[in-house]
Design an enzyme around this catalytic site. Structure first.
Site, PDB file in Angstrom:
ATOM      1  N   ASP A 156      70.787 -17.637  -1.437  1.00 13.81           N
ATOM      2  CA  ASP A 156      71.367 -16.092  -1.359  1.00 13.81           C
ATOM      3  C   ASP A 156      71.165 -15.077  -0.611  1.00 13.81           C
ATOM      4  OD1 ASP A 156      70.357 -13.515  -2.861  1.00 13.81           O
ATOM      5  OD2 ASP A 156      68.517 -13.903  -3.051  1.00 13.81           O
TER       6      ASP A 156
HETATM    7  C1  BGC Z   1      69.640 -10.770  -4.193  1.00 15.53           C
HETATM    8  C2  BGC Z   1      70.256 -11.858  -5.079  1.00 15.53           C
HETATM    9  C3  BGC Z   1      71.034 -11.243  -5.232  1.00 15.53           C
HETATM   10  C4  BGC Z   1      71.843 -11.105  -3.844  1.00 15.53           C
HETATM   11  C5  BGC Z   1      73.156 -10.656  -4.093  1.00 15.53           C
HETATM   12  C6  BGC Z   1      69.801 -11.228  -2.984  1.00 15.53           C
HETATM   13  O1  BGC Z   1      68.884 -10.024  -2.076  1.00 15.53           O
HETATM   14  O2  BGC Z   1      67.726 -11.823  -3.885  1.00 15.53           O
HETATM   15  O3  BGC Z   1      69.217 -12.424  -6.227  1.00 15.53           O
HETATM   16  O4  BGC Z   1      72.121 -11.402  -5.675  1.00 15.53           O
HETATM   17  O5  BGC Z   1      71.699 -10.183  -2.432  1.00 15.53           O
HETATM   18  O6  BGC Z   1      73.240  -9.126  -4.087  1.00 15.53           O
END
Ligand code: BGC
Length: 758
Positions: A277
């Site tokens: 993530d």
């Molecule tokens: C979130 C994810 C997301 C990623 C990319 C993160 O902060 O937890 O769900 O896919 O950002 O945008």
């Protein structure tokens, strides 16, 4: 039931197919260590979706082969410009992969995932995901960070909106549907996108519902409740996985060999790649399991984390970690192979570019039709009472000539897109006000509108105007709820679950006028609606319905569409009940049958598992949702009373999906209008080696019936539905007593019993 097209779907096995991946192996042999590491690096270019300032100046990095993927690029021209550098200027011409958070639609925004789950309609979910894939891929995006399949049982957690709720069975069905919709019949189709199942693992169980918090749970709970939807997505062919921010049993998921390697690669044989993530590799330092980014990178890649999203630790450290023999090059090779196989499967080597001259987006009739159907199926009618000799308040009758529409969510098109609205445009969203105005005009009636208050304010300056509108009306619709961007989704946990600001006060003021009131709630989570439940006859949970919010709600309010949505999460009476969910354990002192509305007075009532100040039960239970008609269920029958254990355990793979017993019932529409019922089957197991929940959803079916019509429905039950996790972390069946309950919600009373015997 949709036809079984599984044989024509992209599969996890194809990602490891040697013949299909000859190109990948040949390429890997030519790559320098620096180029290999580049494939494991993803940065953001565009509006950031996490903390930190995104880097600039990717051109030279791409040319040097230092970037394998980008996120947040949502413009075909920009995508092609970067891609041209990768394909034409970098030494090995390896294309970039573009990822984006396409969560519930890309340009055409559908209901938020929790709303989509309320439809209990996987083919519908698949259709919305397909449309999202077509729209996103037209912008050059071939990878979506969806589905989010985290089981969530705590309404305080803001991200409960992004998933399918509390049930692993429903969550798994939705997970499969999303993946199939995104990935289509072949990943190499130009309008297919690779799915990314997230957030692995158990992110929805963060302590106290506080985002990014730790998770601590037994392996039984992990495997019984939290893992099944991820596994369902992978079995459906999901090409990628995103690790979660949380630690799980003291190991941050970004560097957890147990989840990333033992479970994902060894047990499930996953052949795609895992991305972290946002910034999570670097966050291993804050977690405290790494003192610097080199150790963070080393721990993550060694655990099985292939691609570093945005932290820069792989970019900065991985080459030297290999050169100093801290990380074997073979570990990097394996990660690169996985990334390149996905790029290959997507056909990116042959077709790296996207058409830049596309006609600008139009929310066409066909797109709106799907968005409206999805919105209609997502709306849950929580209650619809008759008042003082009057018939049930909804649907709105023809005698209603003047409607007052009041509340801060009544005329808020942008809010209708919910959180993670993709590239959705508020201008495409139709508010409740716009739809009702049109409707009343067509009916020869009138709509009076007053905002009343704002979502988050204590000011009552709008109350009087709202009251006056209510006084002039035959019926009042009050549209209240949460502010989607600020109060739902990521980093939006709440410790209070009531209507924010002074909205409940506004509701009380309007109810006091004495006109019939319908409450429409827009929220990303279950709210505590006790006062409304007592004083407002009709309440609807609308979630955030997407671009067709207004027309869908109008159709339901006026009865053109009969509501059919059912709750995928339990609604609490008090925040203190959270986490609140159906499938709790019975305990040694069950509170069943005790009237909990008064403080406990005697020993029997006192020493049971209960609160002294609130009932155990939810305000609205899982699976609940009303219709404008009524459905009856005939007694449940089973085609046998007992099943020999050996019959199940001796079959290959325990027969997994082969039915071993069948429950049946007849559902009848006993009311006056056509309607769709979601018939649900729950199982309770007693007498096994481990404590099993009081009830678990293990089947559902959508049944559309004309007035007076009935249908005999079957619920085949296989090892998948009958099994559970034992203390050795094995999925088993044991000799035990089973009760099945069938009905229109989790409080279903029709039941039948059978046994699994030695
Ligand atoms: C979130 C994810 C997301 C990623 C990319 C993160 O902060 O937890 O769900 O896919 O950002 O945008």
């Amino acid at each position: 039931m949709s036809p079984d097209t599984s044989s024509t779907r992209p599969s996890n096995a194809q990602l490891a197919d040697k013949t299909l991946n000859k190109k990948v192996d040949a390429l890997l042999a030519k790559m320098t260590l620096e180029e290999k590491v580049g494939q494991l690096v993803q940065f953001s270019s565009g509006a950031p979706t996490g903390p930190g300032t995104c880097r600039q100046g990717y051109d030279s990095m791409i040319e040097a082969g230092q970037v394998g993927a980008l996120l947040n690029v949502a413009d075909p021209k920009k995508a092609n410009a970067f891609q041209r550098i990768a394909v034409e200027k970098s030494r090995l011409h390896i294309p970039l992969l573009y990822g984006f958070d396409v969560i519930h639609g890309y340009r055409t925004v559908f209901p938020v995932p929790l709303g989509m789950a309320s439809s209990f309609d996987p083919p519908l979910v698949e259709a919305t995901a397909r449309m999202a894939a077509q729209e996103a891929s037209a912008d050059g995006i071939r990878w979506v960070f969806s589905p989010m399949v985290d089981i969530a049982r705590d309404a305080r957690w803001g991200r409960i909106i992004e998933g399918s709720g509390e049930s692993p069975y429903l969550g798994s069905a939705m997970a499969r549907a999303y993946v199939q919709g995104y990935q289509g019949t072949s990943l190499s189709n130009p309008d297919s996108v690779a799915a990314c199942v997230k957030h692995f693992a158990a992110y929805g169980a963060v302590v106290a519902g506080r985002d990014y918090n730790a998770v601590d749970m037994s392996d039984i709970m992990l495997r019984q409740v939290y893992l099944p939807p991820y596994q369902a997505a992978i079995d459906a062919g999901a090409a990628t996985v995103m690790s979660s921010f949380n630690s799980l049993n003291s190991v941050p998921a970004t560097a957890d060999p147990y989840t990333l390697t033992t479970i994902l690669r060894k047990e499930w044989d996953f052949n795609g790649f895992v991305v972290s993530d946002w910034g999570a590799v670097g966050e291993l330092i804050a977690h405290g399991i790494a003192l610097d980014d080199a150790t963070a990178a080393q721990k993550a890649i060694s655990a099985g984390l292939d691609m570093d999203m945005e932290s820069g630790a792989y970019h900065a450290r991985l080459v030297s970690l290999v050169r100093t023999n801290t990380v074997p090059e073979s570990t990097v090779d394996e990660a690169v192979r996985r990334v390149l196989r996905v790029k290959n499967a997507l056909g990116l080597f042959d077709h790296p570019y996207v058409n830049e001259n596309v006609t600008p987006y139009q929310a066409t009739a066909a797109k709106r039709m799907l968005a409206r159907r999805a919105a209609e199926e997502s709306i849950v009618l929580l209650q619809n009472r008759a008042t003082e000799g009057q018939p049930k308040l909804l649907p709105i009758g023809t005698h209603v000539k003047t409607i007052a529409l009041i509340g801060p969510l009544a005329d808020a098109p942008g809010e209708m897109l919910g959180s993670w609205g993709g590239q959705g445009n508020p201008a495409d969203a139709i508010s409740l006000r716009a739809a009702l105005e049109q409707r009343m005009k067509a009916n020869g009636g009138q709509l009076l509108y007053a905002e009343g208050t704002q979502i988050l304010t204590q000011s009552e300056t709008g109350f009087d105007t709202a009251k006056q509108a209510a006084q002039k009306a035959d019926l009042v619709v009050v549209a209240l709820g949460e502010d989607a961007p600020a109060m739902t989704g990521e980093a939006a946990s709440r410790a209070h679950l009531d209507l924010p600001g002074n909205q409940e006060q506004l509701l009380k003021t309007i109810v006091a006028v004495g006109k019939p009131v319908v409450l429409v709630v827009f929220s990303g989570r279950p709210l505590v609606l006790n006062w409304a439940a007592q004083h407002v006859p009709a309440i609807m949970e609308a979630w955030y319905p997407g671009i067709e919010a207004g027309p869908a709600l109008a159709n339901i309010l006026f009865g053109n569409t009969n509501p059919s949505g059912k709750l995928p999460v339990s609604f609490p009476r008090a925040v203190g009940q959270e986490p609140l969910y159906l499938s709790q354990f019975p305990t040694g002192r069950p509170a069943a049958g005790v009237d909990l509305s008064h403080p406990p007075t005697d020993g029997v009532e006192k020493y049971v598992s209960r609160y002294i100040d609130v009932r155990n039960s939810p305000l609205y239970p899982f699976g609940h949702g009303l219709s404008y008609t009524e459905f009856s269920y005939s007694p449940v029958t089973l085609n046998k009373n007992s099943i020999p254990l050996a019959q199940i355990m001796s079959a290959p793979n325990h027969g997994t999906a082969q039915p071993v017993i069948q429950a049946a019932t007849t559902v009848r529409n006993t009311g006056a209008v056509a309607g769709t019922e979601i018939a649900q089957l729950y199982i309770q197991i007693r007498g096994a080696s481990v404590e099993e929940p009081v009830r678990v959803l293990e089947g559902f079916q959508r049944v559309t019936l004309q007035p007076g019509e009935s249908k005999h429905i079957l619920f085949p039950l296989s090892f998948n539905e009958l099994s559970f996790i034992n203390v050795k972390s094995q999925r088993v069946v044991e000799p035990a007593d089973y009760t099945v309950f069938v009905g229109g919600s989790s409080t279903a009373t029709q039941s039948a019993k059978f046994q699994i015997v030695h």
